[in-house]
Scaffold this motif. Sequence first.
Motif, short mmCIF file in Angstrom:
data_model
loop_
_atom_site.label_atom_id
_atom_site.label_comp_id
_atom_site.label_asym_id
_atom_site.label_seq_id
_atom_site.Cartn_x
_atom_site.Cartn_y
_atom_site.Cartn_z
N GLN A 4 0.87 12.86 -35.06
CA GLN A 4 1.95 13.21 -35.99
C GLN A 4 2.80 11.98 -36.30
O GLN A 4 3.20 11.76 -37.44
CB GLN A 4 2.81 14.32 -35.38
N THR A 5 3.07 11.17 -35.30
CA THR A 5 3.85 9.95 -35.51
C THR A 5 3.12 9.01 -36.46
O THR A 5 3.74 8.42 -37.35
CB THR A 5 4.10 9.25 -34.17
N TYR A 6 1.81 8.90 -36.29
CA TYR A 6 1.03 8.05 -37.19
C TYR A 6 1.11 8.56 -38.63
O TYR A 6 1.31 7.78 -39.56
CB TYR A 6 -0.43 8.02 -36.74
N GLU A 11 2.35 8.00 -44.26
CA GLU A 11 2.44 8.89 -45.42
C GLU A 11 3.23 8.30 -46.58
O GLU A 11 2.84 8.45 -47.75
CB GLU A 11 3.02 10.25 -45.01
N PRO A 12 4.37 7.62 -46.35
CA PRO A 12 5.11 7.05 -47.48
C PRO A 12 4.33 6.03 -48.30
O PRO A 12 4.69 5.74 -49.44
CB PRO A 12 6.32 6.38 -46.80
N TYR A 13 3.23 5.48 -47.74
CA TYR A 13 2.46 4.44 -48.42
C TYR A 13 1.13 4.94 -48.97
O TYR A 13 0.41 4.19 -49.62
CB TYR A 13 2.21 3.28 -47.45
N GLY A 45 -6.23 0.42 -35.40
CA GLY A 45 -5.59 -0.86 -35.11
C GLY A 45 -4.11 -0.79 -34.86
O GLY A 45 -3.46 -1.83 -34.70
N LEU A 46 -3.55 0.42 -34.81
CA LEU A 46 -2.09 0.55 -34.73
C LEU A 46 -1.54 -0.07 -33.45
O LEU A 46 -0.46 -0.69 -33.48
CB LEU A 46 -1.70 2.02 -34.82
#
Length: 291
Positions: A4-6, A11-13, A45-46
């Motif tokens: 969910q954090t990811y 999402e904005p991008y 890769g986060l």
Amino acid sequence: MGEQTYEELVEPYRRELHLHCYRMLGSVTDADDVLQEILLAAWRGLDSFKGRASLRTWLYRIATNRCLNAIRDGKRRPPAEPLPPFEPPEPSRRGDVTWLQPYPDALLDELLVRRETIQLAFITALQRMPPRQAAALILVEVLDFPVAEAADLLDTTPTAVKGALQRARASVRTPAAPRDAKTERRVAERFAEAFMADDIATITTLLTDDAWLAMPPAPHEYVGPSAIAAFLEASASARISTLVLEPAGANLHPAYSCYFVNGSHRTDTGQLVLTVSGDRISTITRFLKPL
């Protein structure tokens, strides 16, 4: 980091990355596919993202390189040339960007997009450039990345980016005259009425002297009112269903969804996108769907 954090992070991008892929690849279908690769690569890769650049910059690095890889690896393959259900006249020329697709205006609603950076002439010009040249132009001229930052995204030098920009700018058409939205709408509506009525004489009066008709994924292009009229006459003579156009903006151009209607049966045959110059039409792009 939780899923969910990811999602909240990226999402904005998502929409601007999709548009970036479209500019690079010229195809909404290919942009859809590559965007999924980008989001997966970013997810994997986060943990290695150290915050040395902004998250947006990091995502654009992934996106640009994934698009360049797709082009290099031949994933952007031109679709099969469709066979018309009639004998068309000899084309004036054969187009080379047969994978081009329209970008729905509905996907641009939440983005601030300069009109000249999404119009078909610009997208087509990008497809004809060497890919890294196109990437440099998009990053600097469209997305406003500083030259040094664009160079870092492309793993090259600022000098190389400046050279690529100089060559890319020479390939892009001079911007058109300021838009008169009221005139553009009136011309497009007259064209749509004449097109549905097979009123080719009226269509011809609406065209500029150097107007041209393209039909991706078919490579056939017709240049000049006489050549366009000859093609439209051949097409109309073979039609057995009623043609209906419905407004559906694309690439911030006047555009129409095209349907053949036969009784209660309705067949989607693609989109028709117009480029209006002054009070005339300079380009008709008929994006075909197989029947």
